[in-house]
Enzyme design. Structure first.
Site, PDB file in Angstrom:
ATOM      1  N   SER A 267      84.054  69.716  27.908  1.00 26.46           N
ATOM      2  CA  SER A 267      83.740  69.948  26.498  1.00 26.46           C
ATOM      3  C   SER A 267      83.344  71.420  26.275  1.00 26.46           C
ATOM      4  O   SER A 267      84.125  72.314  26.585  1.00 26.46           O
ATOM      5  CB  SER A 267      82.662  68.959  26.052  1.00 26.46           C
TER       6      SER A 267
ATOM      7  N   HIS B 178      85.591  60.702  25.400  1.00 23.89           N
ATOM      8  CA  HIS B 178      85.228  62.105  25.643  1.00 23.89           C
ATOM      9  C   HIS B 178      84.603  62.337  27.026  1.00 23.89           C
ATOM     10  O   HIS B 178      84.382  63.486  27.403  1.00 23.89           O
ATOM     11  CB  HIS B 178      84.258  62.564  24.538  1.00 23.89           C
TER      12      HIS B 178
ATOM     13  N   ASP C 141      89.568  59.923  22.693  1.00 23.38           N
ATOM     14  CA  ASP C 141      88.559  60.943  22.385  1.00 23.38           C
ATOM     15  C   ASP C 141      88.498  61.220  20.878  1.00 23.38           C
ATOM     16  O   ASP C 141      89.504  61.571  20.266  1.00 23.38           O
ATOM     17  CB  ASP C 141      88.912  62.235  23.145  1.00 23.38           C
TER      18      ASP C 141
END
Length: 256
Positions: A82, A235, A207
């Site tokens: 991320s 995610h 996601d």
């Protein structure tokens, strides 16, 4: 100059540095660190201002990358999840000689939606920034719930993430805001066309933060990179699919 929290384990002949995402800390990797440290010399890092890396304020992406590099091995595979994917990407751009390979996990070179580019709507990120000042623990928890939504183990995975956050003192509001600012403004789509080291991009089909539509777009923009989509992950694929995740990294090790 403050040092960040850094833990090294394992004795593999290849170094692997793991960089966590927004609001979290290195405890998020505990579900896979034993397995990975049997194959790599593993480096677990709390990004500046997060987890145990106290004494830092909000930072630009470039400054964050420089602080992390100060304690890093001479050469490593850099894996970023991320927000951490942007930090790893920045290091690959500015210090390619230190990067054996780059792995981004549920990450985007441009998290914010733009013209003809899928992403998080800028007003959603701005809303998170606003809510942080009002009730930041609840805002962080909402962000974590978004990360696991849709998976078969969503509730369990969200609990694992929440436990990671609550295990250590919460980051300061300005640090969290600075992280959101990076997600809102940074765009590395063009610069990353020029990296030449092995580049593996991992995604979750479900996601909600990094839409899967970006995968074919980046396949085309970065033909030198490889992509892989976890069919039932959101995610945080390393939490929902730890074995499959580690297998991909061990396979990458054979190629670098």
């Amino acid at each position: 100059m403050n040092n960040i929290w850094w833990q090294t384990k394992g004795q593999g002949n290849v170094h692997l540095v793991l960089l966590h995402g927004w609001g979290l800390n290195a405890e998020v990797w505990r579900c896979i660190d034993e397995e990975l440290s049997s194959h790599f010399t593993l480096h677990l890092v709390d990004l500046p201002g997060f987890g145990r890396s106290r004494g830092f304020g909000a930072m630009s992406l470039a400054d964050m990358a420089e602080v992390v590099l100060r304690q890093a091995p001479d050469k490593a595979i850099w894996l970023g999840w991320s927000l951490g994917g942007l930090v790893a990407s920045q290091i690959a751009l500015t210090h390619p000689e230190r990067v054996q390979a780059i792995v981004t996990v549920a990450s985007s070179p441009c998290f914010s939606a733009r013209d003809e580019w899928p992403g998080i709507k800028p007003d959603v990120l701005a809303g998170f920034q606003q809510q942080l000042s009002d009730d930041f623990q609840r805002t962080v928890e909402r962000f974590l719930a978004l990360q696991t939504m849709g998976t078969e183990t969503a509730r369990q995975d969200a609990r694992a993430l929440k436990k990671t956050v609550l295990a250590l003192p919460m980051p300061k509001v300005d640090v969290l805001n600075g992280g959101l600012e990076i997600l809102k403004t940074v765009d590395l789509r063009q610069p990353l066309q020029n990296v030449s080291m092995p580049f593996l991009r991992l995604y979750g089909y479900l996601d909600g933060l990094v839409p899967r539509k970006v995968v074919p777009m980046l396949d085309k923009l970065w033909p030198h990179s490889e992509s892989y989509i976890f069919a039932k992950a959101a995610h945080a694929p390393f939490i929902s699919h730890p074995d499959e995740f580690c297998h991909l990294l061990v396979a990458l090790k054979q190629r670098v």
